[in-house]
Design an enzyme around this catalytic site. Structure first.
Site, PDB file in Angstrom:
ATOM      1  CG  HIS A 249      -1.817   1.394   1.089  1.00 52.01           C
ATOM      2  ND1 HIS A 249      -1.665   2.145   1.190  1.00 52.01           N
ATOM      3  CD2 HIS A 249      -2.916   0.646   1.237  1.00 52.01           C
ATOM      4  CE1 HIS A 249      -3.185   3.016   1.207  1.00 52.01           C
ATOM      5  NE2 HIS A 249      -3.387   2.523   1.061  1.00 52.01           N
ATOM      6  NE  ARG A 269      -3.318   7.644  -1.499  1.00 60.23           N
ATOM      7  CZ  ARG A 269      -3.384   6.559  -2.642  1.00 60.23           C
ATOM      8  NH1 ARG A 269      -3.666   6.889  -3.660  1.00 60.23           N
ATOM      9  NH2 ARG A 269      -2.982   5.651  -1.378  1.00 60.23           N
TER      10      ARG A 269
END
Ligand code: FAD
Length: 628
Positions: A249, A269
């Site tokens: 990740h 995000r």
């Protein structure tokens, strides 16, 4: 003579995360007697940590979404190595599974007009993740637990016993699958609290044990993710596929140490957070690969406009699939443009008002404030890649979850194929529900087709007990924590996010030596408490599993001479259409060594192939695979 408890069930489910819970519910709904076994406490599975949401093309926020778009996104995310049948079933059935969860009591966030709200995530064309703030996994587990309790209440009303048809065995670890000839006949386990052994007799066993992250040093995974289901399947004669594909990740915390490895959800995000380097530059614009060029913004202005007007702008490159973002961060840090502690900056504080951040990302805010005194409403986080998810796992039939060994089934993260070389965020929670249900049904169909049920041979039980007790026979043996530390270091440094032939060869040599050491780890009998809550013993047993899966990952990574999704070879940086046609399959040989075989992928069904433009297919497939 070792003492055992014995219990008989129709179906034993190993794992109480989303996949295990959904599988158990299905088998029980179809009238079978089911055990759910969980190494950790009930409710404490990885599923509970899932923050962003469950991806399902319900079209609530953008009505253009449908299963075909979701299917295309999933195949693109996996770089066309996915088992296309799994991707198809997943895209088609995920909405139904999410609505079913709602009918069972899940309280999803809503849109203004009262539908289940859906959020944006990397690689998904439309807002698609059904969510509950950033605590979606918690709600999934709460709801499936509640459903199991409701079923137990029904059973109590009918049989006077809550456990009559579904019993949860919390804090119970399975160390071996038992076989009668070539068929599964049960599982062998110890109870963590007492150290006592339990033999579960069952003709059908469903593996739902989650991931392998604890084989790596920096990981978002917690203590119980030691690749048990992967190893149990191999030891029982089943096969694993795609083990070279590990998802790092992109945004694990790198600082402060109290939160190192802990995940910063992609929602940060998705909701507007940006990645910057030490020069303050939004560097992701420099890292959009050719295959994605048409779908991502080329300027910051366009990327920013997308948050409010996604139909008329392309998405910002911070939302590229995870493998792309992880590699970009890695490159920035290597180029000397990283943050002081070796990551990059992820900033949401300058992009959204504090009250919006605390409302949309409550767990992120509280977690980092409390554990690390980092206030994400006021300052950027320092983030970098962390081992997060394994795309590889038990090779199963897409429709039924059946593994190669009769009576063995699998669902969730411990299985392979669905996500190809890279999983899109949010596709795991929906995978658990879709394939958990299918594995539960597959196990029941198998039971109903059996003419004579298997029985458990005593020799199998005695061998499993002897294996589990072996570390006590070596009180002078090596400390399991030392060996674990070295295994994690080896995997992180030599089989991590960027790989080379020579490093992988070094890793395999190190793993051979570690294998000898794993076989010689020893623990002391722990005083009057005996084997109860003996973490050193537990780790000694887990090490066998982590070593086996590590060997699979390293061997497959060495063999695959290309870069694709969660497998990046510095010495073979391109994606090769020839390699796309191949799955690497691991099995164990007679001496317990990992054997690797190349297996061709089934060609995609023409109607699914027709969902893509030929110009796109050319990026992934060989000439002869492209329809004329
Ligand atoms: P798990 O939920 O991992 O459960 C495994 C179960 O198996 C546990 O009960 C464990 O105790 C048990 N077990 C393991 N070994 C044994 C054994 N030997 N004997 C008995 N029991 C055993 N995915 C998304 O789709 N959306 C997200 O937003 C998202 N966010 C995430 C955030 C974090 C921090 C993490 C770590 C993962 C996230 N994921 C997300 C991924 C997703 O949560 C996992 O892939 C998924 O929950 C795995 O579910 P599972 O049912 O396969 O296994």
């Amino acid at each position: 003579m070792t003492e055992f408890e014995r219990h008989s069930y129709d179906v034993v489910v190993i794992g109480a995360g989303g996949a295990g819970m959904r599988a158990a519910i299905e088998a029980r709904l179809r009238g079978k007697k089911v055990a759910v076994i969980s190494k950790s406490l009930l409710g404490k599975a990885h599923t509970v940590m899932a923050e962003g949401g469950a991806a399902a093309a319900m079209g609530n926020v953008n009505s253009n979404d449908d299963w075909q778009v979701h299917f295309r996104d999933t195949m693109r995310g996996g770089k066309f190595l996915n088992n296309w049948r799994m991707a198809e079933l997943h895209a088609k059935e995920a909405p139904e599974r999410v609505w079913e969860l709602e009918a069972w009591g899940a309280l999803f966030d809503r849109t203004k007009d009262g539908k289940i709200s859906q959020r944006n995530f990397g690689g998904h064309t439309y807002p698609r993740l059904a969510h509950v703030g950033d605590r979606t996994g918690l709600e999934l587990i709460r709801t499936t637990q509640q459903k199991i309790v409701a079923l137990q209440q029904e059973d109590h009303a009918e049989f006077g016993d809550y456990d009559a048809r579904i019993k949860v065995w919390a804090e119970t670890t399975v160390t071996r699958l038992l076989k009668d000839g070539d068929r599964i006949c049960g599982a062998f386990a110890y109870v963590r609290e007492t150290g006592k052994f339990v033999v579960f007799e069952a003709p059908a066993v469903i593996l739902a044990t989650g991931g392998i992250g604890k084989a790596f040093k920096v990981t978002s995974n917690s203590w119980e993710y030691t690749g048990d289901g992967h190893a149990l399947a191999l030891l029982a004669g089943a096969s694993l596929i795609n083990m070279e594909f590990i998802q790092f990740h992109p945004t694990g915390m790198v600082w402060p140490p109290s939160v190192k490895g802990i995940l910063v959800t992609e929602s940060v995000r998705g909701d507007g957070g940006v990645l910057t380097n030490s020069e303050g530059k939004r560097f992701m614009f420099d890292y959009v690969p050719d295959v994605f060029k048409d779908q991502y913004a080329t300027t910051e202005e366009e990327g920013d406009r997308w948050y409010t007007d996604p139909d008329n702008n392309r998405r910002p490159p911070e939302l590229l699939p995870r493998d792309e973002v992880a590699r970009a961060i890695n490159s920035e840090v290597k180029a000397g443009r990283g943050s002081p502690q070796g990551g990059v900056f992820l900033d949401v504080s300058s992009r959204l008002p504090a009250d919006v951040i605390t409302r949309k990302l409550p767990s992120m805010y509280h977690q980092f404030k409390e554990l690390a005194d980092v206030d994400i409403t006021k300052e950027p986080m320092q983030v970098g890649p962390t081992c997060h998810y394994v795309m590889g796992g038990v090779e199963v039939d897409p429709d039924t979850g059946a593994a190669l060994v009769p009576g063995l089934f699998g669902a969730g993260e411990c299985t392979g194929g669905m996500h190809g070389s890279n999983r899109l965020g949010g596709n795991s929670l929906s995978d658990l529900l879709v394939f958990g249900r299918r594995a539960g049904a597959g196990a029941v169909d198998y039971l109903e087709s059996l003419e004579a049920p298997p029985s458990v041979p005593e020799a199998e039980v005695e061998a499993a007990a002897a294996e589990a007790l072996a570390p006590f026979a070596r009180p002078e043996g090596e400390n399991p924590y030392t060996v674990h530390g070295e295994l994690q270091q080896t995997m992180n440094e030599l089989v991590g996010i960027i790989r080379t032939e020579s490093e992988l060869e070094t890793a395999l040599e190190a793993l051979v030596k570690l294998r000898e050491r794993v076989e010689n780890v020893g623990v002391l009998e722990a005083g009057p408490g005996g084997r109860g809550y003996h973490p050193g013993w537990h780790l000694a047993l887990d090490l066998r599993n982590m070593l086996i899966v590590s060997e699979c990952v390293a061997k497959a990574a060495l063999t695959r001479q290309e870069s694709r999704g969660g497998h990046t070879r510095e010495d073979h940086p391109a994606m090769s259409p020839e390699w796309r046609k191949v799955n690497l399959v691991c099995r164990l040989d007679a001496d317990g060594g990992v054997e690797l075989r190349r297996q061709p992928l089934d060609p995609m069904r023409p109607d699914l192939l027709a969902l893509f433009e030929n110009s796109e297919l050319k990026k992934y497939l060989t000439e002869e695979e492209i329809p004329s």
